[in-house]
Scaffold this motif. Sequence first.
Motif, PDB file in Angstrom:
ATOM      1  N   THR A   1      50.090  38.612  40.275  1.00  0.00           N
ATOM      2  CA  THR A   1      49.232  39.538  40.975  1.00  0.00           C
ATOM      3  C   THR A   1      47.684  39.156  40.683  1.00  0.00           C
ATOM      4  N   VAL A   2      46.856  39.299  41.393  1.00  0.00           N
ATOM      5  CA  VAL A   2      45.387  39.223  40.870  1.00  0.00           C
ATOM      6  C   VAL A   2      45.138  39.968  39.563  1.00  0.00           C
ATOM      7  N   GLY A   3      45.629  41.163  39.422  1.00  0.00           N
ATOM      8  CA  GLY A   3      45.293  41.842  38.277  1.00  0.00           C
ATOM      9  C   GLY A   3      46.145  41.478  37.000  1.00  0.00           C
ATOM     10  N   SER A   4      47.145  40.910  37.143  1.00  0.00           N
ATOM     11  CA  SER A   4      47.973  40.317  36.034  1.00  0.00           C
ATOM     12  C   SER A   4      47.353  39.148  35.660  1.00  0.00           C
ATOM     13  N   ARG A   5      46.725  38.144  36.603  1.00  0.00           N
ATOM     14  CA  ARG A   5      46.089  36.979  36.297  1.00  0.00           C
ATOM     15  C   ARG A   5      44.767  37.403  35.499  1.00  0.00           C
TER      16      ARG A   5
ATOM     17  N   THR B   1      36.953  51.488  34.050  1.00  0.00           N
ATOM     18  CA  THR B   1      38.143  52.432  34.797  1.00  0.00           C
ATOM     19  C   THR B   1      38.657  51.338  36.044  1.00  0.00           C
ATOM     20  N   HIS B   2      37.815  50.871  36.894  1.00  0.00           N
ATOM     21  CA  HIS B   2      38.298  49.931  37.841  1.00  0.00           C
ATOM     22  C   HIS B   2      39.108  48.757  37.385  1.00  0.00           C
ATOM     23  N   LEU B   3      38.255  48.057  36.614  1.00  0.00           N
ATOM     24  CA  LEU B   3      39.083  46.796  35.823  1.00  0.00           C
ATOM     25  C   LEU B   3      40.605  47.181  35.355  1.00  0.00           C
ATOM     26  N   ARG B   4      40.650  48.225  34.746  1.00  0.00           N
ATOM     27  CA  ARG B   4      42.186  48.831  34.155  1.00  0.00           C
ATOM     28  C   ARG B   4      42.851  48.996  35.242  1.00  0.00           C
ATOM     29  N   ARG B   5      42.426  49.893  36.634  1.00  0.00           N
ATOM     30  CA  ARG B   5      43.139  50.081  37.667  1.00  0.00           C
ATOM     31  C   ARG B   5      43.696  48.724  38.239  1.00  0.00           C
ATOM     32  N   VAL B   6      42.883  47.753  38.451  1.00  0.00           N
ATOM     33  CA  VAL B   6      43.134  46.436  38.976  1.00  0.00           C
ATOM     34  C   VAL B   6      44.373  45.724  38.091  1.00  0.00           C
ATOM     35  N   GLU B   7      44.024  45.787  37.123  1.00  0.00           N
ATOM     36  CA  GLU B   7      45.156  45.185  36.103  1.00  0.00           C
ATOM     37  C   GLU B   7      46.327  45.752  36.176  1.00  0.00           C
ATOM     38  N   LEU B   8      46.279  46.967  36.413  1.00  0.00           N
ATOM     39  CA  LEU B   8      47.685  47.671  36.504  1.00  0.00           C
ATOM     40  C   LEU B   8      48.299  47.699  37.951  1.00  0.00           C
ATOM     41  N   GLY B   9      47.421  47.073  38.806  1.00  0.00           N
ATOM     42  CA  GLY B   9      47.933  47.029  40.467  1.00  0.00           C
ATOM     43  C   GLY B   9      47.758  48.457  40.925  1.00  0.00           C
ATOM     44  N   GLU B  10      46.843  49.190  40.692  1.00  0.00           N
ATOM     45  CA  GLU B  10      46.721  50.556  41.217  1.00  0.00           C
ATOM     46  C   GLU B  10      45.419  50.515  42.106  1.00  0.00           C
TER      47      GLU B  10
END
Length: 70
Positions: free
Chosen positions: A2-6, A30-39
Amino acid sequence: MTVGSRIKELREKRGFTQNRLAEWAGVSRTHLRRVELGEADITVGHLTLICDALGISLREFFSIRRKSRI
């Protein structure tokens, strides 16, 4: 992948914390963390800022080198 995992993979490869990358990219941690988690999703604009902070282009971001199976 996913984009977040990349993002997380590249961030960790460079030794950046979420706080540091978020600060350098001008996005919220907070947004970066949520993107990385796929949320949460990310805009192309924010992804461009993150790539700039990581020192890569969008093309490089989406290039995933595969190991050859020899």
